[in-house]
Design an enzyme around this catalytic site. Structure first.
Site, PDB file in Angstrom:
ATOM      1  N   GLU A 342       0.683  -1.255  -0.002  1.00 53.32           N
ATOM      2  CA  GLU A 342      -0.168   0.054   0.025  1.00 53.32           C
ATOM      3  C   GLU A 342       0.765   1.359  -0.198  1.00 53.32           C
ATOM      4  OE1 GLU A 342      -3.887  -1.456   2.534  1.00 53.32           O
ATOM      5  OE2 GLU A 342      -2.048  -0.961   3.544  1.00 53.32           O
TER       6      GLU A 342
HETATM    7  C1  TNX Z   1      -4.476  -4.107   4.534  1.00 56.59           C
HETATM    8  S1  TNX Z   1      -2.813  -6.448   3.992  1.00 56.59           S
HETATM    9  C2  TNX Z   1      -3.246  -3.798   5.001  1.00 56.59           C
HETATM   10  C3  TNX Z   1      -3.041  -3.350   6.618  1.00 56.59           C
HETATM   11  C4  TNX Z   1      -4.146  -3.269   7.291  1.00 56.59           C
HETATM   12  C5  TNX Z   1      -5.296  -4.380   6.786  1.00 56.59           C
HETATM   13  C6  TNX Z   1      -6.366  -4.307   7.527  1.00 56.59           C
HETATM   14  C7  TNX Z   1      -1.758  -5.345   3.968  1.00 56.59           C
HETATM   15  C8  TNX Z   1      -0.573  -5.862   3.435  1.00 56.59           C
HETATM   16  N1  TNX Z   1      -2.018  -4.007   4.415  1.00 56.59           N
HETATM   17  O1  TNX Z   1      -2.043  -2.321   6.499  1.00 56.59           O
HETATM   18  O2  TNX Z   1      -3.816  -3.555   8.708  1.00 56.59           O
HETATM   19  O3  TNX Z   1      -5.710  -4.284   5.448  1.00 56.59           O
HETATM   20  O4  TNX Z   1      -7.146  -5.585   7.179  1.00 56.59           O
END
Ligand code: TNX
Length: 539
Positions: A342
């Site tokens: 992300e």
């Molecule tokens: C996505 S999964 C994220 C996290 C969040 C999560 C909550 C991922 C690699 N990144 O930063 O905590 O969703 O479900």
């Protein structure tokens, strides 16, 4: 009439012979009820289990004998003795000097297992007067000991003799895991969890043969690991958490204590330093790291994707070299996770440049790099690993680059997803995941682009935006994580929901005894009464 009475006399003599003739100790032999090993509610289900319909009596006259060149064999024997003590109250001697008072023995012996595929293959033979655990490696004995702990009934039979006896069914178990990597993840960054809370989680995971705990140590809301060359990461970056309830961090000694505790349970700790996104806490501590140019302040909310390191600045890589170096030095396991998810505030070309450079730094410090599936968009080495969570396209790219994949599809394996609309904790952006949905999928068939050969294993991540202590952690993790242990250990043809559902129901007494706040899903007929083996009716 006469024939019948001769037959009965012969049976009676045989009975006396069997029960008293073979015993060379002073106690009268006990006639054990016959029970069925195949009925054992084992999770994960072993490769082979066959019953010989008799019983071994575990009592105060039982001892444990460990042989083997590796000291790990005796250590695991001591671990078993301790777990038998907490479960039954029995204090069993390990490697007794004087066998005078011993009627039955549990042997733990170092033996090569023919045809074993890895280091975790073991066999257990349970006979009337001995249990023999065979394995080549102490870590396999440790897995076997979890099987034994599950086979010992919760309650004793107190009507057989003048003492309590835990009746264990006889038979043979031959077992080894389907995937070598069986993990869970705890996010200690959004909310901080103490060393004691992490240890309790490790204990519960180890009981189900999970052998990896990934710690998500850094994020926008908190930096949770002391870095001696950059002290403000922990003191400033670690001072907050989601919801404004404080924060905290592990000193390097705390972290090493967790690593050592896990190692005793043959569990690998994977540290994650998430970058270039998810780095607000680090940039507040050391503003030269920041690549957004936005005003910097500590963050206690739950948004993602707004922070990034400055990927074109040399001093950022010198900083990463220090951080990775310090963490690699206190991490005995082979892996180091660099996050990479992300990074919406990083331009794609900068992202690729960054991941390429960080992969080299991780390798320089002797570790194998893991990243969330986005890292597959960089020029990855085939020794690096992609953790699939959302994008099948990225997973596909990773497979084409020869990388191994850790299966963590959010729709099936995210422990922070709510069970249903009335769940007390959790999120629902990926799905609602009730207990049956969590179990009813196959990691090896999830995506056409991810073949079995590319899969290293399965990991169930627990993100902590909505949980802040063991009680809440356990509500989301249990019972679902128990199912992920079976999805990663048990052969595909041995997994089925109906059988699993019954075995899961029988975990309630253990979970209660361990004081686990598990979610009592009404898909499961939880056994509140203690599990005991039914006697096989005499024919
Ligand atoms: C996505 S999964 C994220 C996290 C969040 C999560 C909550 C991922 C690699 N990144 O930063 O905590 O969703 O479900």
């Amino acid at each position: 009439m006469r024939i019948i009475s001769i037959t009965s006399l012969a049976i009676l003599l045989l009975f006396i012979g069997l029960n008293y003739g073979c015993s060379d100790n002073k106690r009268p032999a006990v006639v054990f009820p016959k029970t069925d090993l195949a009925e054992s509610p084992l999770i994960p289900m072993p490769v082979k289990m066959s019953s010989t319909s008799d019983a071994f009596g575990l009592d105060q006259y039982t001892a444990i004998k460990a042989t083997g060149t590796d000291p790990g064999f005796e250590e695991v024997a001591e671990f078993l003795a301790e777990k038998i003590r907490t479960k039954t109250g029995l204090v069993l001697e390990v490697n007794p000097g004087d066998p005078e008072n011993i009627d039955r023995m549990i042997y733990i012996q170092q033996t090569k297992i023919p045809g074993a595929r890895g280091k975790e293959a073991y066999q257990i033979e349970i006979k009337k007067d001995s249990i023999v655990v065979n394995a080549e490696h102490p870590e396999a004995v440790f897995r076997a000991v979890q099987t034994l702990r599950q086979i010992i009934p919760e309650t004793s039979n107190d009507t057989l003799a003048d003492r309590s006896i835990w009746v264990i069914p006889t038979g043979l178990i031959a077992d080894e895991p389907y995937f070598e990597f069986r993990g869970s993840m705890l996010d200690v960054a959004r909310h901080f969890f103490s060393v004691e809370e992490v240890k309790k989680f490790i204990d519960l995971l180890a009981y189900y043969k999970i052998n990896v705990l990934h710690l998500h140590l850094t994020d926008d809301q908190g930096w949770r690991i002391e870095i001696k060359s950059w002290p403000k990461l922990a003191t400033i970056g670690g001072s907050t958490e989601v919801g404004g309830t404080g924060g905290g961090f592990f000193t390097q000694e705390d972290y090493m204590e967790i690593v050592a505790y896990a190692a005793k349970r043959y569990m690998t700790i994977i540290p994650e330093i998430d970058m270039p996104g998810h780095t607000n806490a680090a940039s507040v501590a050391y503003p030269f790291l920041d690549g957004t140019g936005n005003p910097l302040k500590l963050y206690e909310g739950t948004r993602v994707g707004f922070s990034t390191f400055d990927t074109r600045r040399d001093s950022v890589y010198a900083f990463i070299d220090d951080v990775v170096g310090e963490i690699a030095a206190i991490t005995p396991g082979p892996y180091l996770h660099i996050g990479g998810d992300e990074s919406h505030a990083t331009r794609p070309a900068d992202y690729v440049h960054f991941i390429n450079k960080v992969e080299k730094i991780v390798q320089k410090h002797g570790k194998r790099m893991i990243g969330w599936d986005e890292v597959a968009t960089a020029d990855m080495d085939s020794s690096s690993i992609a953790q699939f969570w959302a994008s099948e396209k990225n997973a596909d790219l990773a497979v084409k680059k020869g990388m191994k994949i850790i299966m963590s599809p959010a729709k099936k394996a995210y422990l922070d997803m709510k069970y249903d609309t009335v769940s007390k904790h959790g999120l629902n952006w990926a799905a609602y995941i009730p207990v049956d949905t969590a179990y009813n999928w196959s990691p090896e068939r999830y995506s056409e682009g991810i073949p079995r050969e590319s899969i290293l294993g399965v990991e169930a991540p627990l993100w902590s935006e909505t949980i802040s202590n063991s009680t809440e952690l356990e509500y989301l993790a249990f019972p679902r994580v128990i199912g992920y242990s079976e999805l990663s250990w048990t052969l595909p043809e041995k997994r089925n929901w109906e059988g699993y559902r019954k075995r899961l129901a029988a975990q309630a007494p253990f979970l209660d005894r361990m004081n686990v706040n598990f979610y009592r899903s009404d898909l499961i007929d939880w056994k509140d009464s203690k599990f005991t083996y039914k006697e096989i009716p005499k024919d």
